[in-house]
Design a protein around this motif. Structure first.
Motif, PDB file in Angstrom:
ATOM      1  N   GLY A  15       0.645  -1.185  -0.134  1.00 52.33           N
ATOM      2  CA  GLY A  15       0.112  -0.079   0.066  1.00 52.33           C
ATOM      3  C   GLY A  15       0.651   1.455   0.045  1.00 52.33           C
ATOM      4  O   GLY A  15       0.152   2.385  -0.119  1.00 52.33           O
ATOM      5  N   ARG A  67      -1.077   2.300 -11.042  1.00 55.69           N
ATOM      6  CA  ARG A  67      -0.370   2.481 -10.192  1.00 55.69           C
ATOM      7  C   ARG A  67       0.750   3.164 -10.053  1.00 55.69           C
ATOM      8  O   ARG A  67       1.423   3.991  -9.364  1.00 55.69           O
ATOM      9  CB  ARG A  67      -0.147   1.013  -9.386  1.00 55.69           C
ATOM     10  N   SER A  85       0.551   2.441  -4.133  1.00 52.71           N
ATOM     11  CA  SER A  85      -0.287   1.309  -4.076  1.00 52.71           C
ATOM     12  C   SER A  85       0.412  -0.088  -4.163  1.00 52.71           C
ATOM     13  O   SER A  85       0.106  -1.022  -4.770  1.00 52.71           O
ATOM     14  CB  SER A  85      -1.474   1.249  -4.797  1.00 52.71           C
TER      15      SER A  85
END
Length: 126
Positions: A15, A67, A85
């Motif tokens: 994350g 991402r 992420s």
């Protein structure tokens, strides 16, 4: 001679985010296709993202679309990869690569890139 030096790797939790940089020297950076590749443990080297010489066009592997963002600063002879992420499967050694052929960014394939950096390790823990 062409030199590519990556930096910015490290360890991060899932994350999280990292920003990789690649400092280029020894050639006319602004005329080269540039790309990021990675090689995870026990895996083949794969293309992550590529960018055209003028930064107008980019290409991404499906696994990182949405991402990761590739960019370049031709005034600073530097390539970037913003990774958000992050997932454990993004763990790999990340390599910067260059090609003197202005259209080779389109292929995102290691066969089309002549020059490589030494790599920087990215580790994502769950």
């Amino acid at each position: 001679q062409v030199q590519l030096v990556e930096s910015g790797g490290g360890s991060v939790q899932a994350g999280g985010s990292l920003r990789l940089s690649c400092a280029a020297s020894g050639y006319t950076y602004s005329t080269y296709s540039m790309a990021w590749f990675r090689q995870g443990p026990g895996k083949e080297r794969e293309g992550v993202a590529s960018i055209s010489p003028g930064a107008r066009s980019t290409k991404y592997a499906d696994s990182v679309k949405g991402r990761f963002t590739i960019s370049r600063d031709n005034a600073k002879n530097t390539l970037y990869l913003q990774m958000n992420s992050l997932k454990p499967e993004d763990t790999a050694i990340y390599y910067c690569a260059a090609s003197p052929v202005s259209s080779n960014w389109y292929y995102l394939n290691s066969q089309f890139f002549n020059y490589w950096g030494q790599g920087t390790q990215v580790t994502v823990s769950s």
